[in-house]
Design an enzyme around this catalytic site. Structure first.
Site, PDB file in Angstrom:
ATOM      1  N   CYS A  54      25.461  50.999  28.229  1.00 26.17           N
ATOM      2  CA  CYS A  54      25.501  52.437  27.928  1.00 26.17           C
ATOM      3  C   CYS A  54      25.010  52.767  26.538  1.00 26.17           C
ATOM      4  O   CYS A  54      24.471  53.830  26.311  1.00 26.17           O
ATOM      5  CB  CYS A  54      26.924  52.964  28.117  1.00 26.17           C
ATOM      6  SG  CYS A  54      28.081  52.429  26.829  1.00 26.17           S
ATOM      7  N   CYS A  85      26.938  47.832  20.209  1.00 21.01           N
ATOM      8  CA  CYS A  85      25.922  48.862  20.439  1.00 21.01           C
ATOM      9  C   CYS A  85      26.094  50.017  19.470  1.00 21.01           C
ATOM     10  O   CYS A  85      25.201  50.841  19.302  1.00 21.01           O
ATOM     11  CB  CYS A  85      25.965  49.385  21.873  1.00 21.01           C
ATOM     12  SG  CYS A  85      27.392  50.418  22.234  1.00 21.01           S
ATOM     13  N   CYS A 128      30.326  42.001  33.178  1.00 22.27           N
ATOM     14  CA  CYS A 128      31.325  42.586  32.274  1.00 22.27           C
ATOM     15  C   CYS A 128      32.180  41.522  31.608  1.00 22.27           C
ATOM     16  O   CYS A 128      32.938  41.827  30.683  1.00 22.27           O
ATOM     17  CB  CYS A 128      32.236  43.540  33.045  1.00 22.27           C
ATOM     18  SG  CYS A 128      33.375  42.686  34.158  1.00 22.27           S
ATOM     19  N   LYS A 429      46.518  65.745  26.553  1.00 21.14           N
ATOM     20  CA  LYS A 429      45.088  65.509  26.716  1.00 21.14           C
ATOM     21  C   LYS A 429      44.868  65.319  28.216  1.00 21.14           C
ATOM     22  O   LYS A 429      45.295  64.310  28.792  1.00 21.14           O
ATOM     23  CB  LYS A 429      44.687  64.243  25.950  1.00 21.14           C
ATOM     24  CG  LYS A 429      43.227  63.926  26.069  1.00 21.14           C
ATOM     25  CD  LYS A 429      42.844  62.683  25.299  1.00 21.14           C
ATOM     26  CE  LYS A 429      41.339  62.500  25.412  1.00 21.14           C
ATOM     27  NZ  LYS A 429      40.903  61.161  25.113  1.00 21.14           N
ATOM     28  N   GLU A1260      32.128  45.244  52.536  1.00 18.16           N
ATOM     29  CA  GLU A1260      31.983  46.685  52.689  1.00 18.16           C
ATOM     30  C   GLU A1260      33.201  47.381  53.314  1.00 18.16           C
ATOM     31  O   GLU A1260      33.640  48.414  52.831  1.00 18.16           O
ATOM     32  CB  GLU A1260      30.758  46.982  53.577  1.00 18.16           C
ATOM     33  CG  GLU A1260      29.490  46.297  53.129  1.00 18.16           C
ATOM     34  CD  GLU A1260      28.531  47.229  52.437  1.00 18.16           C
ATOM     35  OE1 GLU A1260      28.345  48.359  52.887  1.00 18.16           O
ATOM     36  OE2 GLU A1260      27.948  46.817  51.420  1.00 18.16           O
TER      37      GLU A1260
END
Ligand SMILES: Cc1cc2nc3c(=O)[nH]c(=O)nc-3n(C[C@H](O)[C@H](O)[C@H](O)COP(=O)(O)OP(=O)(O)OC[C@H]3O[C@@H](n4cnc5c(N)ncnc54)[C@H](O)[C@@H]3O)c2cc1C
Ligand code: FES
Ligand code: FES
Length: 1316
Positions: A54, A85, A128, A429, A1260
């Protein structure tokens, strides 16, 4: 803080120095000024274990651990996780960084965290995994030890799309001080299993470098060292590509630097640099001032008033708040701030980011829903600001700060006063998912109350709200009204709520939650606050308005048969690649080192959806140093379409004339590096003409007459699929209903982005591609370049998640790279960034279901007409709609059924298959019908379902009769007992009776999934035994993308050949062995490749057995495997076997059954909900690899939970641009969104007479079960509506965001009562 002199601030330096994995790097002007740490790691020093997607702080892939000076305690350091990043390389001076490579590897032995993740089966695609491990490593380094609750919260910034998080959480919780003993026991077993390394010699020298399938060669755990830091730069600056980097060490140094800047120069003070993750288009800058060398800015003064220097990180501030809240009664309120700040961003952002940076973001972007601003304002904090022109100091409150001209000024510190004993503070929040999300609305309500006098408001209260509009901060009229009023008085409360309702006027942005919701939410939060303050004064049922839902610490249970008969088939072994995934050694496409003359491409895409391309001006882009060329449709020598077998219609790579959708590639800028290409791409000026309003939804497309009935592939006509006579049945049925259901789209969220690398070779091109379908990659490249297929070699080692996104959409990238490589005659790499990937490629098809159903008094369906309309995007190549006649019946029998599959075209990217495509929407449709019938008849919905279950032996619409209805006869009874459904339903009912504002739902969803191998799904397989040592290599036409295909085929080979699993490796897939293979998808790839390997190995075994018998006769004993192999080789026996999984030889079709029970709780006032528990029983036959199958079940289920709840897709209605185009805007589930109690059972004694070695597919089907979240939500919402006298049916279009939950509950202020 008095300004000091920084005499050296004008002296130039040439480099910054940092240590990475114990090596010191001195980086000078040769590296570009804006280089991010992650790019330096990955592409300058080849530490590619750290991944990236990202580049905005939202996914956690790039996490590394940094040891940095702790300015609060001079001479000491602190160790934290940070996102590489976000960190700019030139701001990392003096840092000591550890990456995943430093933690452990197959060469050096593994760290405990790595071993745990491996042993708990916590990797699938593995993309990840390094980020997960480094985040935990950072947390452990910071805190020493962690509790299980801390572990759970620590993963608030790491996305995993594959696993469903449960095994990752379990792995890390096993290391927690208070970890569940069962997890700790499992960890001990893992440690024991691989203790002291080599299973062969018993001794590990850490040198063999061999990966051990099913285990790992380990040395003792190695902790990354913390080398001493290099001294801070002595206040100079360096100039890199004409951008200045200042590293002042005193405040005066910052002032001096600011004073050297030109009047209109754009500069950035750099602390964590995380602000660029939110506001990506601020910049470009000509100067950076890294302020981390100034120790005054890190001051923490714990005395009253509390003072925090500007650079104090959010993490450190939270620690200080927590400490003071317990030690100073005046600061009790800081507990509330600490809790609130803990849900700001994520661990790594909070570690690196400071509060002052956040406030400046709010200053520059008033619309930013800053939690830091709002909470500090509520605390009456005062800012100290320094002016660089004269070193003068001013003090302002936060509202004055927003109006202060901050040019050439620096925030120095903030002070927070204590509060009086009567002061009560509540903050909120409300977000689309539990963590790592910005607020729809945030709020801070502070009141000084006299509890002894009806909770009279003693001073003017503070009612602050964010997310309303850029100007709105205070609900001022309500504040004035409440002064001296008693909030325990219902009339006062209702009047205040009405005033607030009137004064709140939310703005409207297509990407935000609706103004209606935000207004209603704001007022509801006020009511929640008052009820919370009044506590037990309020009637018991209404007290439920006050607290937020508490999510318990999560846990998981897995159960499966341990049938050793066929081991290693059926043995719970870790994934074959797991040991290299956890060390970052598993190579993905962009990990391939750059070739010296390799170039990089970045797409230029359209910004409107329905227009004609008028002109494309690349002049400015071409002027950028390092840009080589611009490639567009005119450069394509062959056909401008990246579709060959993926559908009947062409789909252009680059726009040729008319734009089909916003985000469509126009061309590719090719440059010497990626950053240059991306920068230049933004400079291309595109003009459009004949711009028309786009059609973006199915309903708009229907209005515009864009519907076409899809092919009925049984009759090869465009007629509906039919069984019996639905028309007649509807006429005669006792009851009929009609209804609709809309289901949205879903981004696949593959963690490895679409990427390709094309290298010109002597005979054509080598193509490296993140594809699920190398054959189509090869064919599309040949088609586009207009050259022979045999000149293109495609190779895929693995991909970091696919879920359907890399079946065909990926080919835009590989063909574009191929056109560029041909033009420049050099290797070209195109790695899309997340925004590009999300905008240029189509996603899951949205669906609209329409139904008419007739049934009897028991809810038994007599006839139904069901239409499923799919939005295929601008071209209808990949719709699942026409295959759904089976799925739409789920486990039920509909004797008279007409099923009409239709499609519409919209001005959006062509949609594609996404895990369980269409099937999940079809199951949802019939389940929605079941709910509708039960609601209409006011009967138990499970009973309606049971009344409609298909009986054994009954044929259904094009579905052969089942021998048994396994879900009805086995799974549901087991689930009812295992999940204590009867007792829990009673508890849910009691809870709902006793709580007005919190409601629970408990739902059960049955599933049938017909698994029929399509004949065109065929794969090339080769198995080779090497005579030298008897080891075996397999290559197959499937793609490993996390689903465990390689592990399963290796298990099958080991079983059939009768050798240990560790003697087998699975090679990359390519277009030689895998020539003409079909896409890997739909769970067919794993099953058929395993089947193919079984056949190939059986042939080999038969050949070997002939020789074995001979040897036995000769020697009187069984030869060893190696003796046998060598003998075979000597006797000219072919030790390789190829097999083509021909359609006519496919295993027989079979049925897959399952059921889920899901319980959740909603907070009616906010719409927020927590999944309390989910139990799934999945029929996986006799599982080939139980933990892989459990991982598939969990991962699919959680992907479905995201699909049905938080993953909302939004477009700009005027331009057609996809607004959901990054981690800030699109929210897949995170670790704290999964069921708090998550239990998976693989159905026992369920050997499949068909399929492969008794197994069934699992990739699936379980996604269908996630619709249980919708039915549970319906139950909870209905419970609230019914209390308010509304028993009517309501249409629950998906995804069901917290906004929709709140709105469907129909909250209005008149319901805000306090007493029964
Ligand atoms: C993924 C993600 C999620 C987030 N979620 C939330 C959220 O939920 N709620 C929320 O409120 N925030 C959120 N944030 C924002 C986050 O809190 C801020 O990015 C962070 O606090 C900024 O600190 P920094 O040190 O990184 O600032 P930087 O990025 O280094 O600087 C930000 C700006 O502040 C200026 N600046 C820095 N220090 C000073 C100073 N002393 N004086 C004057 N100007 C200064 C810089 O010039 C720059 O313009 C999120 C951020 C990310 C990346
Ligand atoms: S790539 Fe850094 S957080 Fe996503
Ligand atoms: S294993 Fe986590 S994203 Fe694939």
């Amino acid at each position: 803080m008095a300004p000091q002199q920084d005499k050296t601030s004008t002296e130039a330096s040439t480099a910054v120095t940092l240590t990475i994995n114990d090596h010191t790097y001195t980086v000078g002007p040769e590296v570009p000024s804006g280089t991010r740490l992650v790019d330096f790691l990955r592409h300058k020093i080849q530490l590619v274990g750290t991944k990236t997607l990202c580049r905005e702080g939202g996914c956690g892939l790039c996490t590394v651990v940094a040891t940095v000076p702790d300015h609060e305690t001079p001479g000491r350091t602190k160790t934290i996780s940070v996102q590489a990043c976000q960190a700019l390389l030139y701001s990392c001076h003096g840092w000591s960084i550890s990456t995943i490579e430093h933690l452990g590897s197959r060469y050096d032995g593994y760290h405990q965290l790595q071993k745990a993740l491996h042993g708990f089966y916590g990797t699938q695609c593995g993309y990840c995994s390094p980020g997960m491990i480094m985040t935990m490593y950072g947390q452990m380094s910071t805190s020493g030890t962690l509790t299980a609750a801390q572990v759970e919260k620590s993963l608030d910034g790491n996305i995993c799309r594959c696993t469903g998080y449960r095994p990752i959480l379990d792995a890390f919780k096993s290391l927690a001080v208070d970890g569940d003993p069962a997890l700790k026991e499992r960890l001990t077993d893992i440690e024991e299993a691989y203790k002291d390394g080599c299973h062969k010699t018993g001794e590990c020298k850490g040198k063999c470098g061999r990966k051990q399938p099913g285990g790992m060669c380990t040395r003792s755990s190695k902790l990354a060292t913390r080398p001493s830091l290099v001294p801070v730069l002595n206040g100079p600056f360096l100039t890199v590509d004409s951008v200045r980097w200042y590293h002042p060490v005193t405040l005066q140094g910052i002032y001096n630097a600011l004073q050297t800047l030109g009047r209109n120069e754009k500069f950035r003070l750099v602390v964590g640099n995380t602000g660029q993750g939110v506001f990506k288009n601020d910049g470009p800058y000509t100067a950076y001032i890294a302020t981390s060398g100034i120790k005054e800015l890190y001051t923490v003064n714990n005395q009253s008033p509390l003072e925090l220097g500007a650079n104090v990180s959010l993490t450190r501030a939270i620690e200080v708040f927590q400490h003071l809240a317990t030690s100073d009664p005046g600061y009790l309120y800081l507990k509330t701030l600490a809790d609130h700040w803990q849900v700001v961003a994520n661990v790594s952002v909070r570690n690196a980011g400071c509060w002052a940076g956040n406030l400046m973001m709010k200053h520059t972007h008033p619309g930013f829903q800053s939690d830091i601003f709002l909470t500090l304002l509520a605390a009456d904090a005062e800012l100290t600001i320094g002016n660089s022109s004269d070193a003068s100091i001013t003090h302002v409150n936060l509202e004055q700060f927003l109006k202060t001209d901050m040019s050439r000024k620096v925030i120095l510190s903030i002070s927070l006063p204590p509060a009086t004993a009567n002061t009560k503070l509540r903050t909120f929040k409300i977000t689309p998912r539990a963590v790592n999300a910005h607020a729809y609305v945030n709020a801070c309500f502070k009141m000084e109350l006299n509890a002894g006098d009806g909770f009279k408001v003693l001073t003017k209260p503070t009612l602050l709200l964010g997310g309303i509009n850029p100007q709105f901060i205070h609900a001022a009229k309500t504040e004035n009204f409440l002064l001296n009023k008693k909030v325990s008085d219902v009339k006062t409360l209702l009047d205040a709520a009405k005033i607030m309702e009137r004064e709140i006027i939310p703005d409207s942005h297509p990407q935000d939650a609706s103004p209606e919701y935000r207004k209603s939410l704001a007022v509801s939060l006020f009511y929640k606050t008052v009820v919370g303050f009044l506590g037990e004064k309020v009637s018991p049922r209404f007290q439920s308005a006050g607290p937020n839902i508490v999510r318990p610490l999560s846990s998981g249970r897995q159960s499966f048969d341990m049938n050793q008969e066929t081991w290693p088939v059926g043995e719970p072994v870790p994934k074959l690649e797991s040991a290299i995934q956890i060390s970052g050694e598993a190579a993905y496409l962009d990990d391939i080192p750059y070739h010296p003359n390799e170039l990089h491409g970045a797409f230029v895409h359209t910004t409107v959806a329905n227009a004609k391309l008028k002109s494309v001006d690349t002049t400015e882009a071409m002027k950028v140093a390092g840009v080589v060329t611009f490639v567009n449709a005119s450069d394509i020598p062959g056909t401008n379409s990246f579709v060959v077998n993926a559908g009947p219609f062409p789909d252009p790579i680059f726009v040729q004339d008319r734009v089909k959708y916003a985000g469509q590639p126009i061309g590719l800028v090719v440059a010497k590096d990626r950053d240059t290409a991306y920068h230049a791409a933004k400079l291309v000026i595109v003009e459009y003409e004949d711009v028309k309003k786009p059609i973006l939804t199915i309903k708009d497309a229907l209005k515009a007459g864009k519907k076409h009935t899809s092919m009925n592939f049984i009759t090869n006509t465009r007629e509906p699929y039919t069984l019996g006579n639905a028309e007649e049945a509807l006429k005669t049925a006792a009851h009929t209903l009609t209804g609709e259901l809309s289901q949205g789209s879903q981004y696949h969220f593959n963690m490895e982005p679409h990427s390709a690398r094309v290298v010109p070779t002597e005979d054509g091109y080598d193509v490296y591609s993140t594809t699920q379908w190398p054959t189509e990659t090869q064919a599309t490249t040949a088609q586009v370049l207009g050259i022979a297929t045999n000149s293109i070699n495609v190779s895929v080692r693995r991909i970091g998640g696919g879920y359907g996104s890399k079946i065909s959409r990926q080919h835009i990238v590989s063909t574009a790279a191929a056109v560029a490589a041909r033009k420049v005659k050099q290797p070209v790499r195109v790695v899309t960034d997340l925004t590009t990937n999300m905008t240029y490629a189509g996603w899951r098809e949205p669906f609209l279901s329409k139904y008419e159903v007739g049934f009897d008094g028991n809810g038994k369906i007599e006839g139904a007409k069901i239409e499923l309309i799919a939005d295929t995007g601008h071209v209808s190549n990949e719709s699942a709609v026409s295959f759904l006649f089976g799925a739409v019946q789920n486990a039920y029998y509909i004797p008279n059924l007409t099923f009409t599959p239709s499609m519409v075209n919209t001005d959006t990217a062509a949609n594609t298959y996404c895990r369980t495509p269409g099937h999940v929407e079809a199951v949802a449709t019939i389940e929605n019908i079941m709910e509708h019938i039960a609601s209409y008849l006011k009967v138990d919905k499970m009973q309606v379902r049971l009344n409609n279950m298909v009986a054994p032996g009954v044929p259904r619409m094009f579905v052969p009769p089942h021998q048994k209805n396994v879900v009805k006869d086995e799974i549901l009874p087991l689930l009812t007992t295992q999940a204590s459904i009867v007792q829990r339903q009673r508890e849910v009912d009691d809870f709902n009776k006793n709580n007005k504002w919190k409601k629970r739902g408990l739902s059960i969803l049955p599933m049938w999934y017909g698994f029929d191998y399509p004949s065109m799904f065929r794969y090339g397989i080769q198995v080779t035994i090497y005579e030298h040592d008897g080891t075996v290599a397999i290559s197959h036409g499937g793609i490993e993308m996390g689903q465990g295909i390689n592990t399963k085929v290796a298990q099958v080979a080991a079983y059939v050949l009768g050798i240990p699993l560790e003697n087998i490796v699975v090679k990359a897939s390519d277009t030689m062995v895998g020539a003409n293979s079909m896409v890997t998808g739909g769970s067919f790839g794993t099953d058929l490749c395993a089947h193919g390997v079984r056949v190939a190995c059986t042939s080999l075994r038969q050949r070997l057995d002939v020789v074995k018998e001979k040897m036995k006769k000769e020697t009187g004993k069984d030869p060893t495997w190696l003796q046998l192999v060598k003998k075979c080789h000597a006797e000219d026996v072919d030790l390789s076997q190829r097999y083509w999984t021909a359609g006519k030889e496919h295993p027989e079709r079979y049925d897959i059954w399952g059921a889920a029970a899901l319980e959740l709780e909603i907070d009616v006032l906010t719409g927020v909900f927590v999944i309390r528990r989910a139990d799934i029983i999945e029929d996986s036959g006799r599982s080939m690899s139980p933990y892989i199958d459990i991982g598939q079940v969990e991962g699919a289920f959680i992907m479905g939970i995201g699909f049905y709840t938080s993953e909302m897709v939004k477009y700009d209605p005027n331009t057609g641009q996809k607004l959901s185009n990054g981690t800030w805007e699109y929210k897949p589930p995170m670790a704290l969104d999964i069921p708090a109690d998550f239990r998976i059972t693989l159905l026992p004694n369920a050997k499949n007479p068909y399929g492969v070695l008794g197994s069934k597919a699992t990739g699936e089907p379980p996604l269908c079960l996630s619709y249980a979240v919708v039915t549970a939500l319906r139950q909870a919402i209905t419970a609230f509506r019914q209390e308010n006298g509304d028993s009517s049916w309501f249409q629950m279009d998906t995804p069901i965001t917290v906004e929709k939950v709140h709105q469907w509950c129909g909250v209005n202020t008149s319901q805000f009562q306090l007493y029964e």
